[in-house]
Write a protein that holds these residues in place. Sequence first.
Motif, mmCIF file in Angstrom:
data_model
loop_
_atom_site.group_PDB
_atom_site.id
_atom_site.type_symbol
_atom_site.label_atom_id
_atom_site.label_comp_id
_atom_site.label_asym_id
_atom_site.label_seq_id
_atom_site.Cartn_x
_atom_site.Cartn_y
_atom_site.Cartn_z
ATOM 1 N N GLY A 7 32.210 32.606 20.993
ATOM 2 C CA GLY A 7 31.234 33.261 21.845
ATOM 3 C C GLY A 7 31.051 32.612 23.191
ATOM 4 N N ALA A 8 32.128 32.074 23.764
ATOM 5 C CA ALA A 8 32.036 31.374 25.038
ATOM 6 C C ALA A 8 33.231 31.722 25.911
ATOM 7 C CB ALA A 8 31.982 29.859 24.834
ATOM 8 N N VAL A 9 33.031 31.609 27.228
ATOM 9 C CA VAL A 9 34.131 31.698 28.176
ATOM 10 C C VAL A 9 34.587 30.280 28.476
ATOM 11 C CG1 VAL A 9 34.845 32.379 30.493
ATOM 12 C CG2 VAL A 9 33.273 33.836 29.198
ATOM 13 N N THR A 10 35.821 29.978 28.115
ATOM 14 C CA THR A 10 36.392 28.659 28.371
ATOM 15 C C THR A 10 37.403 28.783 29.496
ATOM 16 O OG1 THR A 10 36.110 27.887 26.098
ATOM 17 C CG2 THR A 10 37.763 26.756 27.418
ATOM 18 N N ALA A 11 37.237 27.966 30.531
ATOM 19 C CA ALA A 11 38.174 27.965 31.657
ATOM 20 C C ALA A 11 39.197 26.855 31.457
ATOM 21 C CB ALA A 11 37.430 27.761 32.969
ATOM 22 N N LEU A 12 40.466 27.201 31.603
ATOM 23 C CA LEU A 12 41.562 26.244 31.543
ATOM 24 C C LEU A 12 41.893 25.875 32.983
ATOM 25 C CD1 LEU A 12 43.603 24.833 29.639
ATOM 26 C CD2 LEU A 12 45.070 26.847 29.887
ATOM 27 N N GLU A 18 44.998 33.481 35.257
ATOM 28 C CA GLU A 18 44.526 33.768 36.612
ATOM 29 C C GLU A 18 44.004 35.206 36.715
ATOM 30 O OE1 GLU A 18 44.125 31.411 38.516
ATOM 31 O OE2 GLU A 18 45.615 29.878 38.056
ATOM 32 N N PRO A 19 42.964 35.543 35.964
ATOM 33 C CA PRO A 19 42.474 36.936 35.951
ATOM 34 C C PRO A 19 41.881 37.390 37.278
ATOM 35 C CG PRO A 19 40.954 35.487 34.787
ATOM 36 C CD PRO A 19 42.180 34.677 35.073
ATOM 37 N N MET A 20 41.535 36.442 38.175
ATOM 38 C CA MET A 20 40.965 36.832 39.457
ATOM 39 C C MET A 20 42.039 37.111 40.503
ATOM 40 S SD MET A 20 37.901 36.745 38.545
ATOM 41 C CE MET A 20 38.198 36.767 36.791
ATOM 42 N N ASN A 21 43.294 36.865 40.138
ATOM 43 C CA ASN A 21 44.400 37.088 41.056
ATOM 44 C C ASN A 21 44.400 38.548 41.523
ATOM 45 O OD1 ASN A 21 46.395 35.714 42.357
ATOM 46 N ND2 ASN A 21 47.952 36.026 40.806
ATOM 47 N N HIS A 22 44.547 38.775 42.813
ATOM 48 C CA HIS A 22 44.642 40.109 43.421
ATOM 49 C C HIS A 22 43.306 40.838 43.513
ATOM 50 C CE1 HIS A 22 48.923 39.548 43.045
ATOM 51 N NE2 HIS A 22 48.888 39.597 41.726
ATOM 52 N N LEU A 23 42.237 40.291 42.960
ATOM 53 C CA LEU A 23 40.953 40.996 42.976
ATOM 54 C C LEU A 23 40.102 40.546 44.161
ATOM 55 C CD1 LEU A 23 39.946 40.831 39.192
ATOM 56 C CD2 LEU A 23 41.184 42.656 40.377
ATOM 57 N N ASP A 24 39.396 41.506 44.771
ATOM 58 C CA ASP A 24 38.460 41.129 45.818
ATOM 59 C C ASP A 24 37.202 40.519 45.184
ATOM 60 O OD1 ASP A 24 36.768 43.259 44.973
ATOM 61 O OD2 ASP A 24 37.722 44.644 46.377
ATOM 62 N N ILE A 25 36.295 40.042 46.029
ATOM 63 C CA ILE A 25 35.145 39.287 45.515
ATOM 64 C C ILE A 25 34.286 40.131 44.572
ATOM 65 C CG2 ILE A 25 33.001 38.127 46.156
ATOM 66 C CD1 ILE A 25 34.393 37.217 48.725
ATOM 67 N N ALA A 26 34.020 41.373 44.955
ATOM 68 C CA ALA A 26 33.188 42.240 44.106
ATOM 69 C C ALA A 26 33.857 42.469 42.754
ATOM 70 C CB ALA A 26 32.921 43.567 44.801
ATOM 71 N N HIS A 37 42.419 28.958 38.906
ATOM 72 C CA HIS A 37 42.709 27.959 39.933
ATOM 73 C C HIS A 37 41.507 27.708 40.839
ATOM 74 C CE1 HIS A 37 43.509 31.630 42.358
ATOM 75 N NE2 HIS A 37 43.082 30.884 43.345
ATOM 76 N N ASP A 38 40.543 28.648 40.859
ATOM 77 C CA ASP A 38 39.351 28.486 41.694
ATOM 78 C C ASP A 38 38.332 27.641 40.937
ATOM 79 O OD1 ASP A 38 36.896 28.809 43.071
ATOM 80 O OD2 ASP A 38 37.565 30.715 43.902
ATOM 81 N N LEU A 39 38.290 26.375 41.263
ATOM 82 C CA LEU A 39 37.456 25.420 40.535
ATOM 83 C C LEU A 39 35.975 25.756 40.651
ATOM 84 C CD1 LEU A 39 37.400 22.781 38.905
ATOM 85 C CD2 LEU A 39 37.366 21.536 41.069
ATOM 86 N N ALA A 40 35.518 26.100 41.853
ATOM 87 C CA ALA A 40 34.094 26.401 42.051
ATOM 88 C C ALA A 40 33.692 27.660 41.292
ATOM 89 C CB ALA A 40 33.797 26.559 43.542
ATOM 90 N N LEU A 41 34.556 28.676 41.301
ATOM 91 C CA LEU A 41 34.248 29.908 40.583
ATOM 92 C C LEU A 41 34.195 29.655 39.080
ATOM 93 C CD1 LEU A 41 33.760 32.943 41.054
ATOM 94 C CD2 LEU A 41 36.214 33.289 40.685
ATOM 95 N N ALA A 42 35.160 28.901 38.582
ATOM 96 C CA ALA A 42 35.172 28.572 37.157
ATOM 97 C C ALA A 42 33.928 27.778 36.777
ATOM 98 C CB ALA A 42 36.424 27.775 36.819
ATOM 99 N N ALA A 43 33.545 26.840 37.627
ATOM 100 C CA ALA A 43 32.378 26.003 37.335
ATOM 101 C C ALA A 43 31.102 26.825 37.264
ATOM 102 C CB ALA A 43 32.250 24.912 38.396
ATOM 103 N N SER A 44 31.037 27.892 38.044
ATOM 104 C CA SER A 44 29.812 28.699 38.075
ATOM 105 C C SER A 44 29.744 29.711 36.932
ATOM 106 C CB SER A 44 29.709 29.443 39.414
ATOM 107 O OG SER A 44 30.714 30.438 39.517
#
Length: 256
Positions: free
Chosen positions: A29-34, A165-173, A197-204
């Motif tokens: 039940g968690a999102v784990t970032a690699l 890298e699920p955020m690849n190619h996606l805009d911010i929204a 790869h986006d450390l700040a996004l993963a951290a948040s």
Amino acid sequence: MTPLRVADVTVRVDDKTLVDAATFAAPAGAVTALLGPNGAGKSTLLRVVAGVLRPAVGSVHVDGDNLLAMRRRDRARRVALVEQDATTELPLTGRAVAGLGRTPHEALLGGRDPSSDAVVTQAMTDAGALPFADRELPSLSGGERQRVLLARALAQKPRLLLLDEPMNHLDIAAQLEVLALLSRLAADGVTVLAAMHDLALAASQADHVVVLADGRVVASGPTAATLTPDLIHEVYGVRAAWTTNPLTGKPLLAIG
């Protein structure tokens, strides 16, 4: 029971070790970032967990079952992988591609699951891919294609969802929409492991992190407690500090 447990996984290609004795667990039940720099072994490790790549040594267990010993069909009922930049020139529509996620659930000798159409439609809706249902995959942009591939994974109804890298190619929204979806899936009991790869996004956004460096797991655990400034400097060579996001009030990792 921890849904995903990886133990001593090592991957070698010729004389190069890509992943070295990786051991970690992803909580239920968690999102784990690699996490890790480019070349750290994130994609390779995800492919091992998905059963796409065989390690030289090591084990992967899902809900206590040996993933690497499962038949491909059984594994696909439990685990779905959204790869980075997966491409095809086949003239399949978005709905046809998403429908491939139902293949592991169809009878081997023809009997079609009557619920498949509804499952695929819901998966496309959740992934934001329904507007592309009737368009052929080669005609889609990178972000649109990413949503269709996510819909295919959701249509599998996995217990473990892997994303490279699920955020690849996606805009911010679109990134925020996908992250919100991953959080909802985790709340519904799906274990999510995403290489980012986006450390700040993963951290948040991540509840839990696994940090790789040179193919080794150097840290894992709850996000804020694990991503210390010292660790980030050691792994990434940058300065970092935890602060508060003025818009959300949540912890924010500042990197400089």
